[in-house]
Scaffold this motif. Structure first.
Motif, mmCIF file in Angstrom:
data_model
loop_
_atom_site.group_PDB
_atom_site.id
_atom_site.type_symbol
_atom_site.label_atom_id
_atom_site.label_comp_id
_atom_site.label_asym_id
_atom_site.label_seq_id
_atom_site.Cartn_x
_atom_site.Cartn_y
_atom_site.Cartn_z
ATOM 1 N N LEU A 25 0.220 9.121 5.043
ATOM 2 C CA LEU A 25 1.402 8.362 4.663
ATOM 3 C C LEU A 25 1.800 7.344 5.708
ATOM 4 O O LEU A 25 2.357 6.300 5.390
ATOM 5 C CB LEU A 25 2.602 9.303 4.494
ATOM 6 C CG LEU A 25 2.713 10.154 3.264
ATOM 7 C CD1 LEU A 25 4.040 10.875 3.303
ATOM 8 C CD2 LEU A 25 2.623 9.319 2.032
ATOM 9 N N VAL A 27 -0.151 5.738 7.957
ATOM 10 C CA VAL A 27 -1.137 4.741 8.417
ATOM 11 C C VAL A 27 -0.639 3.356 8.026
ATOM 12 O O VAL A 27 -0.188 3.124 6.912
ATOM 13 C CB VAL A 27 -2.511 5.012 7.768
ATOM 14 C CG1 VAL A 27 -3.483 3.902 8.091
ATOM 15 C CG2 VAL A 27 -3.052 6.327 8.244
ATOM 16 N N ARG A 95 -7.946 6.300 0.329
ATOM 17 C CA ARG A 95 -6.750 5.540 0.671
ATOM 18 C C ARG A 95 -6.701 5.273 2.160
ATOM 19 O O ARG A 95 -6.377 4.168 2.603
ATOM 20 C CB ARG A 95 -5.541 6.369 0.233
ATOM 21 C CG ARG A 95 -4.363 5.613 -0.162
ATOM 22 C CD ARG A 95 -4.605 4.766 -1.384
ATOM 23 N NE ARG A 95 -3.678 3.674 -1.390
ATOM 24 C CZ ARG A 95 -2.401 3.783 -1.749
ATOM 25 N NH1 ARG A 95 -1.920 4.931 -2.122
ATOM 26 N NH2 ARG A 95 -1.622 2.736 -1.729
ATOM 27 N N LEU A 99 -6.513 1.642 3.902
ATOM 28 C CA LEU A 99 -5.405 1.259 4.772
ATOM 29 C C LEU A 99 -5.879 1.036 6.196
ATOM 30 O O LEU A 99 -5.432 0.113 6.872
ATOM 31 C CB LEU A 99 -4.327 2.348 4.754
ATOM 32 C CG LEU A 99 -3.523 2.439 3.469
ATOM 33 C CD1 LEU A 99 -2.617 3.656 3.517
ATOM 34 C CD2 LEU A 99 -2.687 1.203 3.270
ATOM 35 N N VAL A 113 3.546 -2.501 9.863
ATOM 36 C CA VAL A 113 4.808 -2.562 9.124
ATOM 37 C C VAL A 113 5.819 -1.652 9.814
ATOM 38 O O VAL A 113 5.533 -0.487 10.081
ATOM 39 C CB VAL A 113 4.607 -2.103 7.672
ATOM 40 C CG1 VAL A 113 5.912 -2.176 6.919
ATOM 41 C CG2 VAL A 113 3.552 -2.951 7.000
ATOM 42 N N ARG A 114 6.980 -2.187 10.097
ATOM 43 C CA ARG A 114 7.979 -1.395 10.826
ATOM 44 C C ARG A 114 8.772 -0.576 9.823
ATOM 45 O O ARG A 114 9.691 -1.059 9.179
ATOM 46 C CB ARG A 114 8.884 -2.321 11.628
ATOM 47 C CG ARG A 114 8.114 -2.887 12.798
ATOM 48 C CD ARG A 114 8.946 -3.773 13.641
ATOM 49 N NE ARG A 114 8.925 -5.134 13.136
ATOM 50 C CZ ARG A 114 9.550 -6.133 13.745
ATOM 51 N NH1 ARG A 114 10.236 -5.912 14.832
ATOM 52 N NH2 ARG A 114 9.498 -7.327 13.235
ATOM 53 N N THR A 115 8.370 0.665 9.691
ATOM 54 C CA THR A 115 8.930 1.505 8.637
ATOM 55 C C THR A 115 10.030 2.428 9.130
ATOM 56 O O THR A 115 10.651 3.102 8.331
ATOM 57 C CB THR A 115 7.841 2.390 8.036
ATOM 58 O OG1 THR A 115 7.161 3.050 9.120
ATOM 59 C CG2 THR A 115 6.851 1.570 7.272
ATOM 60 N N PHE B 105 11.736 -1.167 5.329
ATOM 61 C CA PHE B 105 10.455 -1.504 4.706
ATOM 62 C C PHE B 105 9.711 -0.253 4.279
ATOM 63 O O PHE B 105 9.768 0.778 4.931
ATOM 64 C CB PHE B 105 9.592 -2.291 5.696
ATOM 65 C CG PHE B 105 10.127 -3.653 5.979
ATOM 66 C CD1 PHE B 105 10.791 -3.916 7.155
ATOM 67 C CD2 PHE B 105 9.980 -4.663 5.049
ATOM 68 C CE1 PHE B 105 11.303 -5.168 7.406
ATOM 69 C CE2 PHE B 105 10.491 -5.914 5.295
ATOM 70 C CZ PHE B 105 11.156 -6.171 6.475
ATOM 71 N N GLN B 106 8.976 -0.404 3.208
ATOM 72 C CA GLN B 106 8.195 0.708 2.662
ATOM 73 C C GLN B 106 6.857 0.785 3.386
ATOM 74 O O GLN B 106 6.294 -0.233 3.773
ATOM 75 C CB GLN B 106 8.002 0.456 1.163
ATOM 76 C CG GLN B 106 7.171 1.464 0.422
ATOM 77 C CD GLN B 106 7.881 2.784 0.252
ATOM 78 O OE1 GLN B 106 8.030 3.522 1.211
ATOM 79 N NE2 GLN B 106 8.299 3.080 -0.951
ATOM 80 N N THR B 107 6.371 2.011 3.545
ATOM 81 C CA THR B 107 5.102 2.196 4.226
ATOM 82 C C THR B 107 3.948 1.767 3.323
ATOM 83 O O THR B 107 4.033 1.901 2.107
ATOM 84 C CB THR B 107 4.951 3.679 4.629
ATOM 85 O OG1 THR B 107 3.765 3.839 5.363
ATOM 86 C CG2 THR B 107 4.901 4.568 3.421
ATOM 87 N N PRO B 108 2.865 1.222 3.894
ATOM 88 C CA PRO B 108 1.786 0.688 3.062
ATOM 89 C C PRO B 108 1.185 1.685 2.081
ATOM 90 O O PRO B 108 0.702 1.292 1.015
ATOM 91 C CB PRO B 108 0.734 0.236 4.077
ATOM 92 C CG PRO B 108 1.486 -0.054 5.300
ATOM 93 C CD PRO B 108 2.656 0.876 5.315
ATOM 94 N N TYR B 109 1.234 2.971 2.405
ATOM 95 C CA TYR B 109 0.678 3.956 1.467
ATOM 96 C C TYR B 109 1.417 3.914 0.138
ATOM 97 O O TYR B 109 0.833 4.108 -0.922
ATOM 98 C CB TYR B 109 0.808 5.353 2.078
ATOM 99 C CG TYR B 109 0.121 6.438 1.313
ATOM 100 C CD1 TYR B 109 0.807 7.185 0.362
ATOM 101 C CD2 TYR B 109 -1.205 6.752 1.541
ATOM 102 C CE1 TYR B 109 0.189 8.194 -0.333
ATOM 103 C CE2 TYR B 109 -1.839 7.760 0.856
ATOM 104 C CZ TYR B 109 -1.129 8.486 -0.081
ATOM 105 O OH TYR B 109 -1.749 9.480 -0.766
ATOM 106 N N PHE B 110 2.714 3.668 0.203
ATOM 107 C CA PHE B 110 3.535 3.697 -1.004
ATOM 108 C C PHE B 110 3.789 2.323 -1.592
ATOM 109 O O PHE B 110 4.673 2.171 -2.437
ATOM 110 C CB PHE B 110 4.891 4.351 -0.699
ATOM 111 C CG PHE B 110 4.829 5.837 -0.622
ATOM 112 C CD1 PHE B 110 5.559 6.526 0.330
ATOM 113 C CD2 PHE B 110 4.051 6.558 -1.500
ATOM 114 C CE1 PHE B 110 5.503 7.904 0.406
ATOM 115 C CE2 PHE B 110 3.988 7.934 -1.440
ATOM 116 C CZ PHE B 110 4.723 8.606 -0.484
ATOM 117 N N TRP B 111 3.043 1.308 -1.143
ATOM 118 C CA TRP B 111 3.215 -0.001 -1.760
ATOM 119 C C TRP B 111 2.779 0.051 -3.210
ATOM 120 O O TRP B 111 1.806 0.733 -3.542
ATOM 121 C CB TRP B 111 2.373 -1.037 -1.014
ATOM 122 C CG TRP B 111 3.028 -1.546 0.216
ATOM 123 C CD1 TRP B 111 4.306 -1.330 0.625
ATOM 124 C CD2 TRP B 111 2.429 -2.369 1.214
ATOM 125 N NE1 TRP B 111 4.537 -1.962 1.812
ATOM 126 C CE2 TRP B 111 3.411 -2.618 2.195
ATOM 127 C CE3 TRP B 111 1.160 -2.926 1.370
ATOM 128 C CZ2 TRP B 111 3.159 -3.392 3.308
ATOM 129 C CZ3 TRP B 111 0.914 -3.701 2.473
ATOM 130 C CH2 TRP B 111 1.907 -3.925 3.432
#
Lengths: 235, 467
Positions: A25, A27, A95, A99, A113-115, B105-111
C-alpha cells in the motif's frame, strides 16, 4: 495430522499475504524507501516458500483417491481458500512491480507522493516473518535488481497457479462457507483497541487516554484537598 | 488486489488516458520546490504531515496551467471526484472547497485505475474489516452489498474473514497516525469505486470505449520484444496520413453541404412522423416513388455513389445512358454487384452469363475495358469466385463516374427532374386551437429551445417538441 499441518501452512500464508498487502500500500508514497523494498522482498519470499509447501501438501492429499467424503470436503475448502490467497498474493506482486517501476528510488524520475504516512513499517514485516523485530539496511540501488527478481517471481507464482489448476480440479460452486455473514463479529480477537480507532479526525481521543487524564486529575485534586486540610489544621 | 473480471477477448485492459493525465498532474504537485504547499494536521496528540488546503490547490492549478480560478476549481473537483485527493473533515463528500478545508493525497496503490479494476473479493475484505471495527454498524447500502457478496462469493468467505482479521492485525503494528491515514485512504478508494447509491460513478464508461494500447511492465527486454517493437513502428510509418487542416476543411464542407438535408439539423417536411403521427414524410421518401422530393434529387448531384445507391436515381441514370447508347456499362456494373452479393451456388452460372453477355469478343453488350484489365480478368475467369470481376467493375465504375456522370448532371433530363421535384408543404395548422400540432416539429437539439409554440393544448407530445 495432515489437516492441522495444511491449516497451519494456510494460516501462515494468509498472515504473510496480509502483511505484504499492507506493505505494498505504501509503495510510491512518502514512506517508500530502499528498506521498504527490502522488507517487501523478504516478505514475499517467505510467502512463496509457504505457498510452495502448502501447494505440495494439498495437492498430495487431494490427488489421493482413497479419501473419505467429508474429509475431502474439508480439504477442498482449504484448497479454495489457498488458491484465493495465492491469487491475492500474485495480484499484489504484480501491483508492486508496476508501482516499483513507476517510482524508482535509485534514480528517481519523479518525486514520491506525499501521502502523510511517514513511519517505519518494520513492525509489519517482522510480523510477516514471525520474528520479534527486524532491522534492515538496504543499499542505495537495491530496488533496481529487486525489480528484475520480482518480475521473475511473478511469473513463477503464475506458473504455480496454473499447475495447481491443472493437477487438482475443485469446482468453486461446490464449496460452501462454514461461516455465516457477520460471523466476524462473534469473535473478540480483533475487537478491542482497534475498534476505537475511529475515522472521525475531529475528535481522535481514545478512552484510555481520557481515563488516565481523569485519574491524574483526581489524584491531583485529592492531594490539593489533603494539603488544604493540613494547612487548616496547622493554622 | 485480486484479479478482476477478465477483459473482453481481443482487447487488453488499459489505463484510460484521462486517468493517466490526472496522475501526471498529481505527481507534478509533489515537487518539493514548485509543488503545492504542505501543512501539518494536528489531532489532539498526533501530528500528521502532508495536508493541503483547498485554496492552495486551486491557486496552484490556476498558476501552473494559466487558467482562470473557475476552471482551476473545476479541475480540482475532478481530481477529488476521482479520488486522487481526499477531504479530511468530511470524507463522504468528494468535492473541492476553495477555502481552508484540509485535503490529502491518495497513495498510488489506491489511484483510480481501469488497468487494475477493483475486485469483489477486495470489497468483501474491506466490508468485513469495517464490520469488525465498527462492531456491526455498517451504512445501509454497505450492509446490502455485504449480504450480496456473501451470496455471490460464498466459496471464498473463509478467506475473506481470515484476510480481514490478519489485515487488521498487521495494521496494528504501525503507529497511530499512519493507521488513521491508511484507513482514510482505503475508505476514499472504496467511495470512488463503489459509490453509495445516488452518487455519480466516475468509472462508468460508455459502450465500446477505451481502445488504448496496453503496456505491461517489462524489466528484462528480450530480443523478441525489440523485434515486435520494430515491426510495430515500421507498420506505423507506412500508414497513410492526412493533414488535419485538409481533413477539417473536408469535414466542414461536408457538413455545410449536408446540413439542409439532415432531418435532425434542419427539420423535416411535411412534419416529423414521430411527433405529429402523420407518416407522409416516409411515404414521400420511400425507395421507389414516382415523384422524388427536391432534396432527394439534389442529393444525386453530390456524388456518384449517392446516385447509384438511390433506386430512383439509378433508374433515371439508366434512362440517360440508354439515350447515350452506353447503358451496357451500368448493366455490367449491376451484374457484378449481383455476383459479389449473391449466393455461392449461383456464382459459376452468373460468371458464365456475365462473360457471355459482356466480355466475350463479339458479345451483344460488349463493355469497353482496357486491354490489360481484360486480359487479367479472362485469366482469372478460369477459376471463378465472387470477386473475380472486381477489377473490371472498378474500371467501369470510374469510367461512368468521370465521363457519364458529369454529363448527366449537365443534361436537360436532370434539370427537368430538378424543376419537377417539389418541396412538400408543411402540414397546415388546424383552425381550432386544441387540435394544433407543432409546426416544424423536429427542433434541432443543437439549438436552444425557443418557447414559440402554444403548448397548452398540445399535451406531453407537443411539450417534448418545445422543451
Amino acid at each position: 495430522m495432515a489437516r492441522e499441518e495444511c491449516k497451519a501452512l494456510l494460516d501462515g500464508l494468509n498472515k504473510t499475504t496480509a502483511c505484504y498487502h499492507h506493505l505494498v500500500l505504501t509503495v510510491g508514497g512518502s514512506a517508500d524507501s530502499q528498506n521498504l523494498r527490502q522488507e517487501l522482498q523478504k516478505t514475499r519470499q517467505k510467502a512463496q516458500e509457504l505457498a510452495v509447501s502448502a501447494c505440495a501438501r494439498l495437492t498430495a492429499v487431494l490427488r489421493d483417491r482413497s479419501l473419505a467424503a467429508d474429509e475431502r470436503a474439508e480439504f477442498e475448502r482449504l484448497w479454495v481458500a489457498f488458491s484465493g490467497c495465492l491469487d491475492l498474493l500474485e495480484a499484489d506482486m504484480r501491483r508492486a512491480l508496476e508501482l516499483g517501476a513507476a517510482f524508482p528510488l535509485h534514480a528517481p524520475r519523479r518525486p514520491l507522493v506525499r501521502t502523510g504516512v511517514a513511519g517505519a513499517s518494520s513492525g509489519v514485516a517482522a510480523r510477516a516473518l514471525s520474528t520479534r523485530s527486524l532491522r534492515l539496511e538496504a543499499e542505495g540501488d537495491f530496488d533496481v535488481a529487486d525489480l528484475r527478481e520480482l518480475e521473475r517471481e511473478v511469473l513463477q507464482v503464475g506458473e504455480m497457479i496454473d499447475n495447481m489448476e491443472m493437477k487438482v480440479n475443485v469446482p468453486r460452486w461446490t464449496v460452501q462457507a462454514r461461516q455465516a455473514a457477520g460471523a466476524e463479529l462473534l469473535s473478540t480477537v480483533s475487537a478491542g483497541p482497534s475498534s476505537v480507532v475511529s475515522l472521525q479526525e475531529r475528535g481522535g481521543g481514545c478512552d484510555p487516554r481520557k481515563a488516565l487524564a481523569a485519574i491524574l486529575f483526581g489524584a491531583v485534586l485529592l492531594a490539593a484537598v489533603a494539603l488544604a486540610v493540613c494547612v487548616a489544621k496547622l493554622s | 488486489m485480486a484479479a478482476g473480471p477478465a477483459p473482453p477477448p481481443g482487447r487488453p485492459r488499459a489505463q484510460m488516458p484521462h486517468l493517466r493525465k490526472m496522475e501526471r498532474v498529481v505527481v507534478s504537485m509533489q515537487d518539493p520546490d514548485q509543488g503545492v504547499k504542505m501543512r501539518s494536521q494536528r489531532l489532539l496528540v498526533t501530528v500528521i504531515p502532508h495536508a493541503v488546503t483547498g485554496s492552495d490547490v486551486v491557486q496552484w492549478l490556476a498558476q501552473k496551467f494559466c487558467v482562470s480560478e473557475e476552471e482551476a476549481l473545476h479541475l480540482g473537483t475532478v481530481l477529488v471526484q476521482h479520488g486522487y485527493i481526499y477531504p479530511l473533515r468530511d470524507p463522504r463528500s468528494l468535492m473541492l472547497r476553495p477555502d481552508e478545508t484540509p485535503y490529502r493525497f491518495q497513495t498510488p496503490y489506491f489511484w483510480t485505475s481501469t488497468l487494475w479494476p477493483a475486485a469483489e473479493l477486495d470489497y468483501a475484505i474491506y466490508l468485513a474489516k469495517k464490520n469488525i471495527r465498527k462492531r456491526g454498524t455498517l451504512v445501509d447500502y454497505e450492509k446490502d452489498c455485504y449480504d450480496q457478496l456473501h451470496k455471490k462469493i460464498n466459496h471464498a468467505w473463509d478467506l475473506v474473514l481470515m484476510q480481514a482479521r490478519e489485515q487488521l492485525r498487521a495494521a496494528k503494528q504501525r503507529r497511530k497516525g499512519d493507521r488513521l491515514v491508511i484507513a482514510c485512504q482505503e475508505q476514499t478508494y472504496w467511495l470512488v469505486n463503489r459509490p453509495p447509491p445516488g452518487a455519480p460513478n466516475v468509472l462508468e464508461q460508455g459502450p465500446g470505449r477505451g481502445s488504448c494500447a496496453a503496456s505491461r511492465v517489462l524489466m528484462t527486454k528480450s530480443a523478441d520484444f525489440y523485434k515486435r517493437e520494430i515491426e510495430y513502428f515500421r507498420k506505423a510509418l507506412g500508414r497513410t496520413r492526412v493533414k488535419s487542416s485538409v481533413c477539417l476543411e473536408a469535414y466542414l464542407s461536408f457538413c455545410g453541404q449536408r446540413g439542409p438535408h439532415d432531418p435532425l439539423v434542419s427539420g423535416c417536411l411535411p412534419s416529423n412522423p414521430w411527433i405529429s403521427d402523420n407518416d407522409a414524410y416516409w411515404v414521400m421518401n420511400a425507395p421507389t416513388v414516382a415523384a422524388p422530393t427536391k432534396l432527394r434529387v439534389e442529393r444525386w448531384g453530390f456524388s456518384f455513389r449517392e446516385l447509384l445507391e438511390d433506386p430512383m436515381g439509378r433508374a433515371h441514370f439508366m434512362d440517360f445512358l440508354g439515350k447515350e447508347f452506353s447503358g451496357e456499362n451500368l448493366s455490367f456494373w449491376e451484374a457484378c454487384e449481383e455476383l459479389r452479393y449473391g449466393t455461392q451456388a449461383q456464382v459459376p452460372t452468373l460468371v458464365d452469363a456475365v462473360y457471355e453477355q459482356f466480355l466475350a469478343p463479339g458479345a451483344a453488350r460488349w463493355v469497353n475495358i482496357d486491354s490489360r484489365t481484360m486480359e487479367q480478368t479472362l485469366e482469372r475467369l478460369r477459376q471463378p469466385h465472387r470477386y473475380v470481376l472486381d477489377d473490371a467493375q472498378l474500371h467501369i465504375y470510374m469510367l461512368m463516374k468521370k465521363d457519364s456522370y458529369p454529363r448527366f448532371l449537365k443534361s436537360d433530363m436532370y434539370k427537368g427532374l430538378l424543376a419537377e421535384a417539389g418541396i412538400p408543404l408543411e402540414t397546415k395548422r388546424r383552425v381550432f386551437p386544441f387540435t394544433w400540432r407543432p409546426r416544424h416539429s423536429s427542433p434541432s437539439p443543437a439549438l436552444l429551445p425557443t418557447p414559440v409554440e402554444p403548448t397548452a393544448a398540445c399535451g406531453p407530445g407537443g411539450g417534448d417538441g418545445v422543451a
